[in-house]
Design a protein around this motif. Structure first.
Motif, PDB file in Angstrom:
ATOM      1  N   ILE A 223       0.834  -1.209   0.000  1.00 27.30           N
ATOM      2  CA  ILE A 223       0.000   0.000   0.000  1.00 27.30           C
ATOM      3  C   ILE A 223       0.865   1.254   0.000  1.00 27.30           C
ATOM      4  O   ILE A 223       0.590   2.226  -0.710  1.00 27.30           O
ATOM      5  CB  ILE A 223      -0.962  -0.016   1.207  1.00 27.30           C
ATOM      6  CG1 ILE A 223      -2.028  -1.101   1.008  1.00 27.30           C
ATOM      7  CG2 ILE A 223      -1.607   1.348   1.412  1.00 27.30           C
ATOM      8  CD1 ILE A 223      -2.907  -1.326   2.218  1.00 27.30           C
ATOM      9  N   ALA A 224       1.942   1.248   0.808  1.00 28.49           N
ATOM     10  CA  ALA A 224       2.837   2.411   0.822  1.00 28.49           C
ATOM     11  C   ALA A 224       3.426   2.655  -0.565  1.00 28.49           C
ATOM     12  O   ALA A 224       3.533   3.806  -1.017  1.00 28.49           O
ATOM     13  CB  ALA A 224       3.950   2.194   1.850  1.00 28.49           C
ATOM     14  N   ALA A 225       3.790   1.581  -1.252  1.00 32.12           N
ATOM     15  CA  ALA A 225       4.346   1.721  -2.603  1.00 32.12           C
ATOM     16  C   ALA A 225       3.296   2.260  -3.571  1.00 32.12           C
ATOM     17  O   ALA A 225       3.591   3.137  -4.399  1.00 32.12           O
ATOM     18  CB  ALA A 225       4.867   0.371  -3.091  1.00 32.12           C
ATOM     19  N   ARG A 226       2.062   1.767  -3.470  1.00 30.68           N
ATOM     20  CA  ARG A 226       0.995   2.227  -4.366  1.00 30.68           C
ATOM     21  C   ARG A 226       0.663   3.695  -4.115  1.00 30.68           C
ATOM     22  O   ARG A 226       0.424   4.459  -5.054  1.00 30.68           O
ATOM     23  CB  ARG A 226      -0.260   1.374  -4.170  1.00 30.68           C
ATOM     24  CG  ARG A 226      -0.099  -0.112  -4.383  1.00 30.68           C
ATOM     25  CD  ARG A 226       0.232  -0.470  -5.821  1.00 30.68           C
ATOM     26  NE  ARG A 226       0.229  -1.915  -6.003  1.00 30.68           N
ATOM     27  CZ  ARG A 226       1.289  -2.703  -5.874  1.00 30.68           C
ATOM     28  NH1 ARG A 226       2.459  -2.171  -5.558  1.00 30.68           N
ATOM     29  NH2 ARG A 226       1.191  -4.011  -6.067  1.00 30.68           N
TER      30      ARG A 226
ATOM     31  N   THR B 190       4.262  15.926  -2.038  1.00 30.94           N
ATOM     32  CA  THR B 190       3.241  15.566  -1.056  1.00 30.94           C
ATOM     33  C   THR B 190       3.543  14.211  -0.429  1.00 30.94           C
ATOM     34  O   THR B 190       4.285  13.399  -0.980  1.00 30.94           O
ATOM     35  CB  THR B 190       1.835  15.501  -1.694  1.00 30.94           C
ATOM     36  OG1 THR B 190       1.809  14.455  -2.673  1.00 30.94           O
ATOM     37  CG2 THR B 190       1.464  16.819  -2.326  1.00 30.94           C
ATOM     38  N   VAL B 191       2.928  13.990   0.732  1.00 27.35           N
ATOM     39  CA  VAL B 191       2.988  12.700   1.418  1.00 27.35           C
ATOM     40  C   VAL B 191       1.567  12.181   1.531  1.00 27.35           C
ATOM     41  O   VAL B 191       0.700  12.852   2.108  1.00 27.35           O
ATOM     42  CB  VAL B 191       3.600  12.834   2.829  1.00 27.35           C
ATOM     43  CG1 VAL B 191       3.616  11.479   3.524  1.00 27.35           C
ATOM     44  CG2 VAL B 191       4.991  13.426   2.767  1.00 27.35           C
ATOM     45  N   LEU B 192       1.309  11.012   0.975  1.00 28.34           N
ATOM     46  CA  LEU B 192       0.007  10.363   1.107  1.00 28.34           C
ATOM     47  C   LEU B 192       0.106   9.267   2.154  1.00 28.34           C
ATOM     48  O   LEU B 192       1.083   8.505   2.173  1.00 28.34           O
ATOM     49  CB  LEU B 192      -0.449   9.751  -0.220  1.00 28.34           C
ATOM     50  CG  LEU B 192      -0.973  10.686  -1.307  1.00 28.34           C
ATOM     51  CD1 LEU B 192      -1.468   9.866  -2.502  1.00 28.34           C
ATOM     52  CD2 LEU B 192      -2.105  11.567  -0.785  1.00 28.34           C
ATOM     53  N   VAL B 193      -0.905   9.185   3.037  1.00 29.21           N
ATOM     54  CA  VAL B 193      -0.913   8.140   4.062  1.00 29.21           C
ATOM     55  C   VAL B 193      -2.178   7.310   3.927  1.00 29.21           C
ATOM     56  O   VAL B 193      -3.200   7.774   3.414  1.00 29.21           O
ATOM     57  CB  VAL B 193      -0.821   8.741   5.482  1.00 29.21           C
ATOM     58  CG1 VAL B 193       0.442   9.574   5.626  1.00 29.21           C
ATOM     59  CG2 VAL B 193      -2.050   9.579   5.809  1.00 29.21           C
TER      60      VAL B 193
ATOM     61  N   VAL C 105      -5.703   1.315  -7.328  1.00 26.43           N
ATOM     62  CA  VAL C 105      -4.337   1.023  -7.756  1.00 26.43           C
ATOM     63  C   VAL C 105      -4.203  -0.485  -7.869  1.00 26.43           C
ATOM     64  O   VAL C 105      -5.082  -1.238  -7.459  1.00 26.43           O
ATOM     65  CB  VAL C 105      -3.302   1.585  -6.757  1.00 26.43           C
ATOM     66  CG1 VAL C 105      -3.335   3.099  -6.721  1.00 26.43           C
ATOM     67  CG2 VAL C 105      -3.544   1.018  -5.355  1.00 26.43           C
ATOM     68  N   LYS C 106      -3.107  -0.925  -8.428  1.00 24.11           N
ATOM     69  CA  LYS C 106      -2.900  -2.349  -8.654  1.00 24.11           C
ATOM     70  C   LYS C 106      -3.026  -3.137  -7.353  1.00 24.11           C
ATOM     71  O   LYS C 106      -2.304  -2.909  -6.391  1.00 24.11           O
ATOM     72  CB  LYS C 106      -1.520  -2.579  -9.266  1.00 24.11           C
ATOM     73  CG  LYS C 106      -1.244  -4.033  -9.616  1.00 24.11           C
ATOM     74  CD  LYS C 106       0.126  -4.182 -10.260  1.00 24.11           C
ATOM     75  CE  LYS C 106       0.396  -5.650 -10.590  1.00 24.11           C
ATOM     76  NZ  LYS C 106       1.741  -5.818 -11.202  1.00 24.11           N
ATOM     77  N   GLY C 107      -3.985  -4.050  -7.330  1.00 25.80           N
ATOM     78  CA  GLY C 107      -4.184  -4.901  -6.162  1.00 25.80           C
ATOM     79  C   GLY C 107      -5.110  -4.340  -5.110  1.00 25.80           C
ATOM     80  O   GLY C 107      -5.485  -5.054  -4.174  1.00 25.80           O
TER      81      GLY C 107
END
Length: 345
Positions: A266-269, A278-281, A329-331
């Motif tokens: 998830i962090a990679a996606r 930006t930082v997405l969490v 996203v993928k998966g």
């Protein structure tokens, strides 16, 4: 050239090769199939039965491997993975160190550089070996502390904050640099990321080209590191490149120095869909940092809930969150991200 190589070999292997493969097996008492498997996993070149390519150091090393098997450390299911990791890691380290010695010899510009490499090996490598042993022991202490701090020591899974940091515009920038410039640029990026991660209580797991993967036991530490890197990249006077980051928090499987599992994925996606600077969490990171659940945050997209971190002892790390639209996203379909920012003031 041959004389210098022989000198380095004698020094590193504690003597001139004087044993064949069969003699090593006989003196160590290790089964031929086991020894060949160990050598192959370690990445050593295969020697014919009549090749005089070994020293007493090889005999002692095989005996030590057998002792680890007898102690239950190198069990059959662990042996291949552990030894392969040793082989890959030390092969990369040896390649870098040899290149470093050659560079130093060439920079000096005095005498025969090949002979100077052999001289430097005797002067430098004992100190490098001692320092490597010290670094290894310090990391063992840190790893043991993390392992024993969890509720179930030995369990491969534990809660971790995972962050990917990716260079924005890497492809176009890399095309404008020669080989030395590209290496220097990436090494500078990796060095700054490592410094920031360690400063905030995290640790870098690996560098993947233009991307760095780091983890931290404390989500607030991971968030602080990610924001610090984004802020460095936004400073036009700072040579650190512009970056984007994705962060997730949850159960992570740690194995042989790497990390695996949905939290890592998830962090990679999130990194792949984050906007520059930006930082997405993910939901896990949002709830850990804000102290609120996803339901308490509301359901409207683009909502800025302005939540600080209410947990005791963390008031000095307030954050603001902007909930953005779900993304596929993928998966992972309809993944819910938040933009992480520092609170004003």
């Amino acid at each position: 050239m041959t004389g210098a190589v022989d000198a380095v070999e004698r020094f590193l292997l504690e003597g001139t090769p004087s044993l064949t493969r069969d003699q090593v097996l006989e003196q160590s008492g290790v089964d031929e199939e086991v020894a060949e498997e160990l050598w192959r996993w370690l990445g050593f070149p295969q020697a014919d039965h009549d090749d005089v390519a070994f020293t007493p150091l090889d005999v002692a090393s095989l005996r030590q491997a057998v002792e680890l098997v007898e102690l239950g450390v190198l069990t059959e299911d662990r042996q291949a993975a552990l030894v392969r990791t040793w082989g890959r890691s030390f092969a990369r380290l040896a390649e870098w160190q040899t290149t470093l010695l050659a560079d130093v010899a060439l920079e000096e510009g005095v005498g025969d550089p090949v002979a100077r490499v052999a001289e430097l090996a005797e002067e430098v490598l004992p100190r490098v070996e001692a320092l490597q042993a010290y670094v290894w022991r310090r990391h063992l202490v840190s790893a043991a502390g993390r392992l024993l701090a969890v509720d179930t020591p030995g369990s491969p899974a534990a809660p971790l904050a995972v962050v990917f940091v990716d260079i924005v515009g890497y492809t176009s920038r890399s095309k404008s640099l020669d080989e030395a410039g590209l290496v220097g640029w990436l090494e500078g990026f990796e060095s700054v990321c490592t410094d920031i991660a360690v400063e905030h209580g995290g640790r870098v797991i690996k560098n993947i080209g233009d991307e760095v993967l780091l983890v931290a036991d404390d989500p607030a530490a991971a968030a602080a590191a990610a924001l610090a890197m984004v802020e460095r990249g936004a400073d036009e006077d700072d040579p650190f490149p512009q970056v984007r980051a994705g962060m997730a928090y949850g159960e992570v499987v740690s194995r042989l120095g790497d990390v695996f599992g949905p939290t890592v994925n998830i962090a990679a996606r999130l990194t792949s869909v984050a906007r520059p600077g930006t930082v997405l969490v993910d939901r896990g990171a949002y709830e850990a940092l804000s102290g609120r659940t996803d339901d308490e945050a509301g359901t409207e997209a683009d909502e800025d809930d302005g939540v600080g971190d209410p947990r005791p002892g963390t008031d000095d790390r307030p954050y603001r969150f902007r909930r953005v639209r779900r993304t596929s996203v993928k998966g992972y379909s309809r993944l819910q991200p938040w933009v992480l920012r520092r609170a004003a003031g």
